[in-house]
Scaffold this active site. Sequence first.
Site, PDB file in Angstrom:
ATOM      1  N   ASP A  84      29.830  50.387   6.924  1.00 40.43           N
ATOM      2  CA  ASP A  84      30.824  49.887   5.960  1.00 40.43           C
ATOM      3  C   ASP A  84      31.147  48.404   6.170  1.00 40.43           C
ATOM      4  O   ASP A  84      32.025  47.856   5.499  1.00 40.43           O
ATOM      5  CB  ASP A  84      32.116  50.713   6.059  1.00 40.43           C
ATOM      6  CG  ASP A  84      32.686  50.720   7.464  1.00 40.43           C
ATOM      7  OD1 ASP A  84      32.230  49.909   8.306  1.00 40.43           O
ATOM      8  OD2 ASP A  84      33.602  51.535   7.736  1.00 40.43           O
ATOM      9  N   GLY A  85      30.477  47.773   7.115  1.00 43.24           N
ATOM     10  CA  GLY A  85      30.692  46.336   7.316  1.00 43.24           C
ATOM     11  C   GLY A  85      31.687  46.009   8.410  1.00 43.24           C
ATOM     12  O   GLY A  85      31.807  44.850   8.815  1.00 43.24           O
ATOM     13  N   GLU A  86      32.428  47.008   8.899  1.00 44.55           N
ATOM     14  CA  GLU A  86      33.362  46.720   9.988  1.00 44.55           C
ATOM     15  C   GLU A  86      32.567  46.458  11.269  1.00 44.55           C
ATOM     16  O   GLU A  86      31.421  46.910  11.406  1.00 44.55           O
ATOM     17  CB  GLU A  86      34.329  47.900  10.181  1.00 44.55           C
ATOM     18  CG  GLU A  86      35.284  48.029   8.999  1.00 44.55           C
ATOM     19  CD  GLU A  86      36.274  49.187   9.128  1.00 44.55           C
ATOM     20  OE1 GLU A  86      36.247  49.904  10.156  1.00 44.55           O
ATOM     21  OE2 GLU A  86      37.069  49.379   8.193  1.00 44.55           O
TER      22      GLU A  86
ATOM     23  N   ARG B  94      38.526  20.154   9.039  1.00 41.57           N
ATOM     24  CA  ARG B  94      38.596  19.204   7.914  1.00 41.57           C
ATOM     25  C   ARG B  94      39.732  19.536   6.952  1.00 41.57           C
ATOM     26  O   ARG B  94      40.127  18.710   6.161  1.00 41.57           O
ATOM     27  CB  ARG B  94      37.241  19.177   7.180  1.00 41.57           C
ATOM     28  CG  ARG B  94      36.167  18.453   7.969  1.00 41.57           C
ATOM     29  CD  ARG B  94      34.801  18.700   7.400  1.00 41.57           C
ATOM     30  NE  ARG B  94      34.420  20.101   7.539  1.00 41.57           N
ATOM     31  CZ  ARG B  94      33.362  20.650   6.960  1.00 41.57           C
ATOM     32  NH1 ARG B  94      32.585  19.926   6.200  1.00 41.57           N
ATOM     33  NH2 ARG B  94      33.086  21.922   7.152  1.00 41.57           N
TER      34      ARG B  94
ATOM     35  N   HIS C 261      36.721  17.637  14.418  1.00 42.90           N
ATOM     36  CA  HIS C 261      36.908  16.642  13.354  1.00 42.90           C
ATOM     37  C   HIS C 261      38.376  16.197  13.327  1.00 42.90           C
ATOM     38  O   HIS C 261      39.202  16.780  12.628  1.00 42.90           O
ATOM     39  CB  HIS C 261      36.488  17.236  12.011  1.00 42.90           C
ATOM     40  CG  HIS C 261      36.564  16.237  10.903  1.00 42.90           C
ATOM     41  ND1 HIS C 261      35.534  15.379  10.596  1.00 42.90           N
ATOM     42  CD2 HIS C 261      37.564  15.929  10.047  1.00 42.90           C
ATOM     43  CE1 HIS C 261      35.891  14.595   9.602  1.00 42.90           C
ATOM     44  NE2 HIS C 261      37.119  14.915   9.241  1.00 42.90           N
TER      45      HIS C 261
ATOM     46  N   LYS D  14      34.045   6.673   1.454  1.00 42.06           N
ATOM     47  CA  LYS D  14      33.608   7.832   0.670  1.00 42.06           C
ATOM     48  C   LYS D  14      34.785   8.402  -0.102  1.00 42.06           C
ATOM     49  O   LYS D  14      35.912   8.426   0.403  1.00 42.06           O
ATOM     50  CB  LYS D  14      33.060   8.887   1.635  1.00 42.06           C
ATOM     51  CG  LYS D  14      32.594  10.170   0.965  1.00 42.06           C
ATOM     52  CD  LYS D  14      31.905  11.088   1.975  1.00 42.06           C
ATOM     53  CE  LYS D  14      32.881  11.955   2.721  1.00 42.06           C
ATOM     54  NZ  LYS D  14      32.243  12.820   3.703  1.00 42.06           N
TER      55      LYS D  14
HETATM   56  C1  R5P Z   1      33.982  14.709   6.660  1.00 38.66           C
HETATM   57  O1  R5P Z   1      34.615  13.698   6.550  1.00 38.66           O
HETATM   58  C2  R5P Z   1      32.888  14.842   7.666  1.00 38.66           C
HETATM   59  O2  R5P Z   1      32.941  13.818   8.599  1.00 38.66           O
HETATM   60  C3  R5P Z   1      31.510  14.876   7.016  1.00 38.66           C
HETATM   61  O3  R5P Z   1      31.221  13.615   6.445  1.00 38.66           O
HETATM   62  C4  R5P Z   1      31.451  15.924   5.955  1.00 38.66           C
HETATM   63  O4  R5P Z   1      31.912  17.135   6.433  1.00 38.66           O
HETATM   64  C5  R5P Z   1      30.041  16.093   5.429  1.00 38.66           C
HETATM   65  O5  R5P Z   1      30.072  17.039   4.425  1.00 38.66           O
HETATM   66  P1  R5P Z   1      28.878  17.246   3.439  1.00 38.66           P
HETATM   67  O6  R5P Z   1      27.638  17.407   4.277  1.00 38.66           O
HETATM   68  O7  R5P Z   1      29.239  18.494   2.693  1.00 38.66           O
HETATM   69  O8  R5P Z   1      28.797  16.059   2.555  1.00 38.66           O
END
Ligand code: R5P
Length: 303
Positions: free
Chosen positions: A38-40, A96, A129, A193
Amino acid sequence: MRTVPLLMALDGNAGLLDGLARALPVERGACEWRHFPDGESRVRLVGGCAGRDVLVLCSLDRADARFLPLLFLADTARELGARRVLLIAPYLAYMRQDTRFAPGEAVSARLFAGYVAGRFDGLVTVDPHLHRFRRLSEIYPGPHRLVHAAPLLAAYVREHVDRPVLIGPDSESAQWVAAVAARAGAPYQVLSKRRLGDREVEVSLPETARWAGHTPVLVDDIIATGRTLLQTVAHLQAAGLKPPACLAVHGLFAEDAYARLQAAGVQAIVTSNSVAHASNALDLSGLIAAATAELLQTTEGIS
Ligand code: R5P
């Protein structure tokens, strides 16, 4: 005389487990994890652990699947008399998600770190992170040791890359890129980014004129969907630079990320063995063993 700790892995990562068993004064323990129809989960600790310290190696990629069985294992060890149960989680999940990006959203980094701290007597992890939380101790109240993979990444760059220039794809990566660049004696640049969605990012254009003749080395802590690196690679290619090498501490490679990166014309894709993967070329066992030995020693008498 006190017996040496038992070391066991909940799920895979045999290479790292072997390396730790060689580097630390431990005895190999064993546990089993399988699913009922059952996945447990059925978790079993094989052999006794009464009066012993138990070290559990379990990277927390795929944390949603692994964490409950991991708790079963930790609590069973305690019920069976383990003296302390310590977790070696080279990849610490959910870091994150370090703010409430939308109303009502869980700040999973803090919650998850709290769950781990509540059930283990100590934690060793690798380059968590850290972004909005600057130190792990802000969200992880228990004893812990952090391992930094920068020396391994820098050694790779020194040994394998001709005239490197390191590129960090976003502001968070500055901490890792700067540390690797300093050790590798290489110049570096950090881009910015904007994340537009789970699989969509916008990475700024690198200053490429200065780097003709250099080999770009993209350095990030995590490769998840790979979109961050893919877009940076595309910028570098458009500028006519040499094929870049992609280095990351934690290779999660969600969905088809690895295949996409391989098809993008990069020179190499290199990760540490924090998460077992075909791209692993950096062995963390020595650094993790040293951090674990230190944690065991400094927490002696705390439990
Ligand atoms: C986020 O800021 C982390 O440092 C990585 O840049 C991020 O997790 C990379 O994610 P993805 O590979 O989905 O672009």
